[in-house]
Scaffold this motif. Structure first.
Motif, PDB file in Angstrom:
ATOM      1  N   ALA A  94       0.814  -1.210   0.000  1.00 28.36           N
ATOM      2  CA  ALA A  94       0.000   0.000   0.000  1.00 28.36           C
ATOM      3  C   ALA A  94       0.851   1.266   0.000  1.00 28.36           C
ATOM      4  O   ALA A  94       0.439   2.300  -0.550  1.00 28.36           O
ATOM      5  CB  ALA A  94      -0.945  -0.011   1.199  1.00 28.36           C
ATOM      6  N   HIS A  95       2.024   1.204   0.609  1.00 31.08           N
ATOM      7  CA  HIS A  95       2.871   2.400   0.648  1.00 31.08           C
ATOM      8  C   HIS A  95       3.369   2.764  -0.743  1.00 31.08           C
ATOM      9  O   HIS A  95       3.278   3.930  -1.171  1.00 31.08           O
ATOM     10  CB  HIS A  95       4.048   2.186   1.593  1.00 31.08           C
ATOM     11  CG  HIS A  95       4.837   3.440   1.857  1.00 31.08           C
ATOM     12  ND1 HIS A  95       5.932   3.802   1.087  1.00 31.08           N
ATOM     13  CD2 HIS A  95       4.673   4.421   2.775  1.00 31.08           C
ATOM     14  CE1 HIS A  95       6.412   4.954   1.529  1.00 31.08           C
ATOM     15  NE2 HIS A  95       5.676   5.352   2.566  1.00 31.08           N
ATOM     16  N   ALA A 101       0.161   6.527  -6.934  1.00 37.39           N
ATOM     17  CA  ALA A 101      -1.063   7.282  -7.199  1.00 37.39           C
ATOM     18  C   ALA A 101      -0.841   8.775  -7.020  1.00 37.39           C
ATOM     19  O   ALA A 101      -1.225   9.592  -7.867  1.00 37.39           O
ATOM     20  CB  ALA A 101      -2.185   6.787  -6.283  1.00 37.39           C
ATOM     21  N   ALA A 102      -0.195   9.146  -5.920  1.00 38.34           N
ATOM     22  CA  ALA A 102       0.014  10.571  -5.631  1.00 38.34           C
ATOM     23  C   ALA A 102       0.927  11.211  -6.665  1.00 38.34           C
ATOM     24  O   ALA A 102       0.641  12.316  -7.167  1.00 38.34           O
ATOM     25  CB  ALA A 102       0.600  10.734  -4.229  1.00 38.34           C
ATOM     26  N   GLN A 103       2.013  10.538  -7.012  1.00 43.30           N
ATOM     27  CA  GLN A 103       2.981  11.133  -7.934  1.00 43.30           C
ATOM     28  C   GLN A 103       2.414  11.269  -9.343  1.00 43.30           C
ATOM     29  O   GLN A 103       2.660  12.262 -10.026  1.00 43.30           O
ATOM     30  CB  GLN A 103       4.261  10.297  -7.959  1.00 43.30           C
ATOM     31  CG  GLN A 103       5.060  10.364  -6.680  1.00 43.30           C
ATOM     32  CD  GLN A 103       5.525  11.782  -6.371  1.00 43.30           C
ATOM     33  OE1 GLN A 103       6.127  12.456  -7.203  1.00 43.30           O
ATOM     34  NE2 GLN A 103       5.220  12.243  -5.165  1.00 43.30           N
ATOM     35  N   VAL A 104       1.669  10.271  -9.776  1.00 42.35           N
ATOM     36  CA  VAL A 104       1.085  10.341 -11.120  1.00 42.35           C
ATOM     37  C   VAL A 104       0.077  11.489 -11.203  1.00 42.35           C
ATOM     38  O   VAL A 104       0.065  12.259 -12.170  1.00 42.35           O
ATOM     39  CB  VAL A 104       0.427   9.001 -11.493  1.00 42.35           C
ATOM     40  CG1 VAL A 104      -0.436   9.148 -12.740  1.00 42.35           C
ATOM     41  CG2 VAL A 104       1.495   7.930 -11.720  1.00 42.35           C
ATOM     42  N   PHE A 110      -1.906  12.708 -15.431  1.00 42.28           N
ATOM     43  CA  PHE A 110      -3.037  11.800 -15.358  1.00 42.28           C
ATOM     44  C   PHE A 110      -3.850  12.086 -14.105  1.00 42.28           C
ATOM     45  O   PHE A 110      -3.279  12.396 -13.056  1.00 42.28           O
ATOM     46  CB  PHE A 110      -2.571  10.331 -15.295  1.00 42.28           C
ATOM     47  CG  PHE A 110      -2.310   9.711 -16.624  1.00 42.28           C
ATOM     48  CD1 PHE A 110      -3.309   9.044 -17.302  1.00 42.28           C
ATOM     49  CD2 PHE A 110      -1.067   9.820 -17.213  1.00 42.28           C
ATOM     50  CE1 PHE A 110      -3.066   8.478 -18.537  1.00 42.28           C
ATOM     51  CE2 PHE A 110      -0.805   9.267 -18.437  1.00 42.28           C
ATOM     52  CZ  PHE A 110      -1.808   8.584 -19.111  1.00 42.28           C
ATOM     53  N   ASP A 111      -5.144  11.959 -14.223  1.00 38.99           N
ATOM     54  CA  ASP A 111      -6.018  11.892 -13.054  1.00 38.99           C
ATOM     55  C   ASP A 111      -6.387  10.425 -12.882  1.00 38.99           C
ATOM     56  O   ASP A 111      -7.412   9.945 -13.372  1.00 38.99           O
ATOM     57  CB  ASP A 111      -7.257  12.770 -13.248  1.00 38.99           C
ATOM     58  CG  ASP A 111      -6.904  14.241 -13.345  1.00 38.99           C
ATOM     59  OD1 ASP A 111      -6.068  14.688 -12.555  1.00 38.99           O
ATOM     60  OD2 ASP A 111      -7.447  14.934 -14.228  1.00 38.99           O
ATOM     61  N   LEU A 164       4.212   6.170 -14.580  1.00 42.01           N
ATOM     62  CA  LEU A 164       4.462   5.236 -13.480  1.00 42.01           C
ATOM     63  C   LEU A 164       5.952   4.991 -13.302  1.00 42.01           C
ATOM     64  O   LEU A 164       6.446   4.902 -12.169  1.00 42.01           O
ATOM     65  CB  LEU A 164       3.740   3.912 -13.759  1.00 42.01           C
ATOM     66  CG  LEU A 164       2.213   3.938 -13.647  1.00 42.01           C
ATOM     67  CD1 LEU A 164       1.612   2.669 -14.237  1.00 42.01           C
ATOM     68  CD2 LEU A 164       1.766   4.110 -12.194  1.00 42.01           C
ATOM     69  N   ARG A 165       6.679   4.892 -14.403  1.00 44.99           N
ATOM     70  CA  ARG A 165       8.127   4.699 -14.316  1.00 44.99           C
ATOM     71  C   ARG A 165       8.784   5.896 -13.615  1.00 44.99           C
ATOM     72  O   ARG A 165       9.656   5.726 -12.749  1.00 44.99           O
ATOM     73  CB  ARG A 165       8.714   4.514 -15.716  1.00 44.99           C
ATOM     74  CG  ARG A 165      10.241   4.386 -15.765  1.00 44.99           C
ATOM     75  CD  ARG A 165      10.703   3.114 -15.063  1.00 44.99           C
ATOM     76  NE  ARG A 165      12.140   3.068 -14.927  1.00 44.99           N
ATOM     77  CZ  ARG A 165      12.927   2.200 -15.554  1.00 44.99           C
ATOM     78  NH1 ARG A 165      12.416   1.326 -16.401  1.00 44.99           N
ATOM     79  NH2 ARG A 165      14.217   2.197 -15.362  1.00 44.99           N
ATOM     80  N   ALA A 166       8.341   7.103 -13.951  1.00 43.38           N
ATOM     81  CA  ALA A 166       8.880   8.297 -13.297  1.00 43.38           C
ATOM     82  C   ALA A 166       8.555   8.293 -11.808  1.00 43.38           C
ATOM     83  O   ALA A 166       9.389   8.687 -10.972  1.00 43.38           O
ATOM     84  CB  ALA A 166       8.331   9.552 -13.961  1.00 43.38           C
ATOM     85  N   ALA A 167       7.351   7.844 -11.457  1.00 39.46           N
ATOM     86  CA  ALA A 167       6.975   7.782 -10.045  1.00 39.46           C
ATOM     87  C   ALA A 167       7.822   6.756  -9.294  1.00 39.46           C
ATOM     88  O   ALA A 167       8.198   6.967  -8.136  1.00 39.46           O
ATOM     89  CB  ALA A 167       5.487   7.444  -9.919  1.00 39.46           C
ATOM     90  N   LEU A 168       8.133   5.637  -9.932  1.00 39.77           N
ATOM     91  CA  LEU A 168       9.016   4.650  -9.310  1.00 39.77           C
ATOM     92  C   LEU A 168      10.403   5.236  -9.075  1.00 39.77           C
ATOM     93  O   LEU A 168      11.025   5.002  -8.035  1.00 39.77           O
ATOM     94  CB  LEU A 168       9.126   3.405 -10.191  1.00 39.77           C
ATOM     95  CG  LEU A 168       7.919   2.465 -10.230  1.00 39.77           C
ATOM     96  CD1 LEU A 168       8.105   1.414 -11.311  1.00 39.77           C
ATOM     97  CD2 LEU A 168       7.688   1.803  -8.883  1.00 39.77           C
ATOM     98  N   ASP A 169      10.885   6.013 -10.047  1.00 39.89           N
ATOM     99  CA  ASP A 169      12.213   6.614  -9.909  1.00 39.89           C
ATOM    100  C   ASP A 169      12.285   7.567  -8.718  1.00 39.89           C
ATOM    101  O   ASP A 169      13.367   7.773  -8.150  1.00 39.89           O
ATOM    102  CB  ASP A 169      12.584   7.366 -11.190  1.00 39.89           C
ATOM    103  CG  ASP A 169      12.874   6.428 -12.359  1.00 39.89           C
ATOM    104  OD1 ASP A 169      13.107   5.230 -12.106  1.00 39.89           O
ATOM    105  OD2 ASP A 169      12.851   6.894 -13.517  1.00 39.89           O
ATOM    106  N   SER A 170      11.142   8.145  -8.339  1.00 43.61           N
ATOM    107  CA  SER A 170      11.136   9.109  -7.235  1.00 43.61           C
ATOM    108  C   SER A 170      10.835   8.476  -5.888  1.00 43.61           C
ATOM    109  O   SER A 170      10.782   9.172  -4.865  1.00 43.61           O
ATOM    110  CB  SER A 170      10.099  10.210  -7.515  1.00 43.61           C
ATOM    111  OG  SER A 170       8.771   9.698  -7.420  1.00 43.61           O
TER     112      SER A 170
END
Length: 317
Positions: A94-95, A101-104, A110-111, A164-170
Motif C-alpha cells: 500500500a505504501h 497514485a500521488a505522484q502520477v 493523469f487523473d 508510473l516509471r517516473a513515479a518509481l524513480d522518485s
C-alpha cells in the motif's frame, strides 16, 4: 529509488483450470504451462520486493455503473476466485501504491482512479496463480479497461506507463520491482459492445454487466455457457508479428495501434495487449525473450509468454 528488475507478459485463460482434461492439444498446452513455470522461476531469481500487476477486468470487479480507464489498487485487494483462480484478500504494498497514485496525479499528466478496496478477477489472479505461486511478494494491481468501450488508446496506455516509471524513480526507498502484464494474445470473446447489443445473448450480457456488482455469480452459469459455445478466433500471424516486435525491442510500435485495428485483426480479447505495451514501456522496451507461443482453440486464445530483462543489452539499431 524503486528499480524495475524484470518484465513479464503472459496470456491467461480460466479454461486452463476448468477444461484441462478436455484439452486435445495437450503437447501445446503443456509447453505453455511449462513456459509459465520458467517465467515464475525467472521472477523468483529476480528477488522482487513487489510486483506491479497490470491486467484487465472481465466485469467481475468493475461494472457498467462505473468504468474508469485505469484504476490503481492502493489498499485492500480481493480476488473473485472464479474458475479455480485464487480467491480472497491479496497482499498489497500500500505504501508504494499510494506513492504511485500521488505522484502520477501530482505530475499533472493523469487523473488516475484509485481504489482502497479493489476487486480483481482472473485478468490478474491468473498471473498470481501461475507466475507468483509460492512467492511471498506483495502486489500493486493496476486494472486497465479493455472491454467496455470507449477504451483508453494504446498511446495513452504508453503515456501512463512512462508516468508510473517516473513515479518509481522518485520512490524514497530501495525496492526491486517486477512488472507483470496479464492478457492477450489474439482471441475473441462472445461479448457485445454494451452500447449496441444484438440478440438475446447480448442483452443478457449487458444486463449482467449492469446488475452484477452484488451478485455476479448468479449470472455466471449462462455466461460460461455463452463463452464455451463460442468458436475460436485466433490469429497466429498477428500474434507472431506482435511477439516479433517484443523480441526485437520494437514493442513501442504498439502505441500506434488503434482499437478498431486490433479488433479487426485479432479480436476484442487482444485489446488486453495494452498491458503488454505498458509493461514493455516501463522496462524501456528492452528486447524480449519469447518463452512460448501456442494457439489454443480449446482455450479460445493465442497463448504467449515473454520475459524482458533490463540487464540485457539493447539491440543495435
Amino acid at each position: 529509488m524503486a528499480e524495475i528488475v524484470l518484465g513479464v507478459g503472459a496470456s491467461h485463460s480460466t479454461l486452463m483450470n476448468t477444461h484441462w482434461e478436455e484439452t486435445t492439444h495437450k503437447a501445446e498446452a503443456e509447453r505453455f504451462r511449462e513456459a509459465l513455470v520458467t517465467a515464475r522461476e525467472r521472477i523468483a531469481a529476480a528477488r522482487p520486493d513487489v510486483v506491479i500487476l497490470l491486467g484487465s477486468n472481465h466485469f467481475r470487479g468493475f461494472w457498467l455503473d462505473l468504468v474508469p480507464p485505469f484504476t490503481l489498487g492502493v489498499g485492500e485487494c480481493i480476488a473473485s476466485g472464479e474458475s479455480g483462480t485464487p480467491k480472497g484478500p491479496q497482499r498489497v504494498d500500500a505504501h508504494l501504491a499510494g506513492h504511485l497514485a500521488a505522484q502520477v496525479v501530482e505530475s499533472g499528466r493523469f487523473d488516475l482512479a484509485f481504489s482502497a478496496r479493489l476487486q480483481i478477477d482472473h485478468g490478474q489472479s491468473h498471473a498470481i496463480q501461475y507466475l507468483l505461486a509460492d512467492l511471498d511478494v506483495p502486489i500493486v494491481p493496476l486494472v486497465v479497461n479493455v472491454f467496455a468501450p470507449p477504451l483508453p488508446t494504446f498511446g495513452r496506455c504508453e503515456a501512463l506507463a512512462h508516468a508510473l516509471r517516473a513515479a518509481l524513480d522518485s520512490y524514497p526507498e530501495d525496492k526491486r520491482v517486477v512488472v507483470i502484464a496479464s492478457g492477450g494474445l489474439s482471441h475473441r470473446l462472445p461479448w457485445p459492445d454494451w452500447r449496441d447489443p444484438h440478440g438475446e445473448d447480448d442483452d443478457f450480457m449487458v444486463q449482467a454487466w449492469l446488475d452484477g456488482r452484488e451478485n455476479w455469480s448468479d449470472y455466471d452459469v449462462r455466461r460460461r455457457e455463452i463463452i464455451r459455445a463460442a468458436e475460436a478466433a485466433i490469429s497466429p500471424e498477428f500474434d507472431d508479428r506482435i511477439l516479433d516486435l517484443f523480441e526485437t525491442g520494437k514493442a513501442a510500435e504498439l502505441a500506434e495501434f488503434s482499437t478498431d485495428e486490433v479488433d479487426t485483426e485479432a479480436g476484442n480479447g487482444a485489446q488486453e495487449l495494452r498491458t503488454w505495451l505498458m509493461m514493455a514501456a516501463m522496462v524501456n522496451y528492452v528486447p524480449a525473450e519469447r518463452l512460448a507461443y501456442e494457439p489454443m482453440p480449446e482455450w479460445l486464445t493465442g497463448m504467449g509468454v515473454v520475459v524482458l530483462d533490463p540487464t540485457t543489452r539493447p539491440l543495435a539499431p
